[in-house]
Design a protein around this motif. Structure first.
Motif, PDB file in Angstrom:
ATOM      1  N   GLY A   1      -9.220   4.618  -3.936  1.00 48.40           N
ATOM      2  CA  GLY A   1      -9.827   3.297  -3.913  1.00 48.40           C
ATOM      3  C   GLY A   1      -9.121   2.247  -4.730  1.00 48.40           C
ATOM      4  O   GLY A   1      -9.319   1.053  -4.510  1.00 48.40           O
ATOM      5  N   TRP A   2      -8.286   2.647  -5.680  1.00 51.38           N
ATOM      6  CA  TRP A   2      -7.651   1.662  -6.558  1.00 51.38           C
ATOM      7  C   TRP A   2      -6.208   1.344  -6.157  1.00 51.38           C
ATOM      8  O   TRP A   2      -5.544   0.539  -6.812  1.00 51.38           O
ATOM      9  N   VAL A   3      -5.694   1.960  -5.091  1.00 52.28           N
ATOM     10  CA  VAL A   3      -4.280   1.811  -4.742  1.00 52.28           C
ATOM     11  C   VAL A   3      -4.062   0.582  -3.859  1.00 52.28           C
ATOM     12  O   VAL A   3      -4.683   0.435  -2.808  1.00 52.28           O
ATOM     13  N   ASN A   4      -3.174  -0.314  -4.277  1.00 51.10           N
ATOM     14  CA  ASN A   4      -2.795  -1.480  -3.488  1.00 51.10           C
ATOM     15  C   ASN A   4      -1.328  -1.476  -3.094  1.00 51.10           C
ATOM     16  O   ASN A   4      -0.964  -2.048  -2.069  1.00 51.10           O
ATOM     17  N   THR A   5      -0.481  -0.881  -3.923  1.00 46.09           N
ATOM     18  CA  THR A   5       0.963  -0.996  -3.770  1.00 46.09           C
ATOM     19  C   THR A   5       1.575   0.324  -3.323  1.00 46.09           C
ATOM     20  O   THR A   5       1.266   1.366  -3.905  1.00 46.09           O
ATOM     21  N   PRO A   6       2.445   0.317  -2.326  1.00 47.91           N
ATOM     22  CA  PRO A   6       3.130   1.563  -1.950  1.00 47.91           C
ATOM     23  C   PRO A   6       4.036   2.054  -3.076  1.00 47.91           C
ATOM     24  O   PRO A   6       4.597   1.259  -3.834  1.00 47.91           O
ATOM     25  N   SER A   7       4.173   3.363  -3.168  1.00 45.26           N
ATOM     26  CA  SER A   7       5.100   3.927  -4.144  1.00 45.26           C
ATOM     27  C   SER A   7       6.527   3.520  -3.815  1.00 45.26           C
ATOM     28  O   SER A   7       7.321   3.201  -4.710  1.00 45.26           O
TER      29      SER A   7
END
Length: 235
Positions: A164-170
């Motif tokens: 739920g907190w991920v916005n940016t691709p690795s």
């Protein structure tokens, strides 16, 4: 804006090659050789009480501003630990924090805006360790999109999977690998490989705090040791 994305078989289309000898971790562990320019993009500091947000965050402050308060010059190996004199702790919380593995929304918009106009698709967005840790199926995910804006749909897909907190691709890159970005889960900066032209545009952007690095530049929390101590101490 609805942008088509496809989830594809997970594969990174480059070889990092041998890592340089170093007492710590370096850019060479993140980005392949052969690019004209390598940059460090500092993630902005945001209010402590804010977790990752899908909305722009205000206020923000820069590493350079905090470094100046701490009596330091900002260098390619400045670590957040060196900024602690500018981050007073009142016994409960510091006023500023910096996100690791994720870029604040306005900063990401500026970054990918420049990258998108300097390349053609398809574009690829890989969600690595953060997805492995947080998504419901605990594996990396790789998405392909004809538009740079596909990163939003890809991030939304990962959030729906439980991260739920991920916005940016690795990792993100264009078809020709004109540029590659790496926002590793444990890093408070994003590292970028690009052409000289794209790199200069990023360096010149007034709202992106970037410095040029080498593949031998250290990236860990003790990176300042590469320069023999706290860098840029002023008197």
């Amino acid at each position: 804006m609805n942008v088509e994305i496809d989830e594809i078989e997970h594969a990174i289309p480059w070889d990092l090659g041998p890592a340089p000898e170093s007492e710590g971790h370096t850019v060479a562990e993140l980005l392949p050789p052969g690019h004209e320019c390598y940059l460090r993009l500092f993630h902005p500091f945001v209010p402590w009480e804010l977790e990752c947000s899908v909305e722009p965050v205000e206020p923000r402050t820069t590493w350079g501003a905090l470094a100046a308060l701490a009596g330091l010059e900002l260098t390619p190996t400045t670590t957040w630990k060196l900024l602690e004199p500018a981050l007073p702790d009142d016994g409960e919380r510091r006023p500023w924090t910096v996100w690791d593995g994720d870029i604040e929304v306005s900063t990401a918009k500026d970054l990918f805006g420049i990258l998108g106009v300097n390349s053609t698709g398809p574009y690829f967005f890989e969600f690595g360790l953060a997805a492995v840790i947080s998504a419901d199926d605990h594996r990396p995910h790789l998405y392909r999109s004809p538009s740079i804006e596909g990163r939003h749909a890809a991030a939304q897909r990962i959030r729906h999977r439980g991260a739920g907190w991920v916005n940016t691709p690795s990792l993100a890159w264009d078809q020709a690998q004109t540029w590659i970005t790496c926002s590793d889960h444990d890093l408070t900066s994003t590292y970028i490989a690009s052409t000289e032209r794209v790199g200069q545009q990023l360096l010149d952007h007034p709202d992106l705090e970037t410095v040029e690095v080498q593949r031998t530049t250290r990236i860990d929390d003790w990176a300042h040791e590469q320069e023999g101590g706290p860098p840029g101490q002023t008197t």
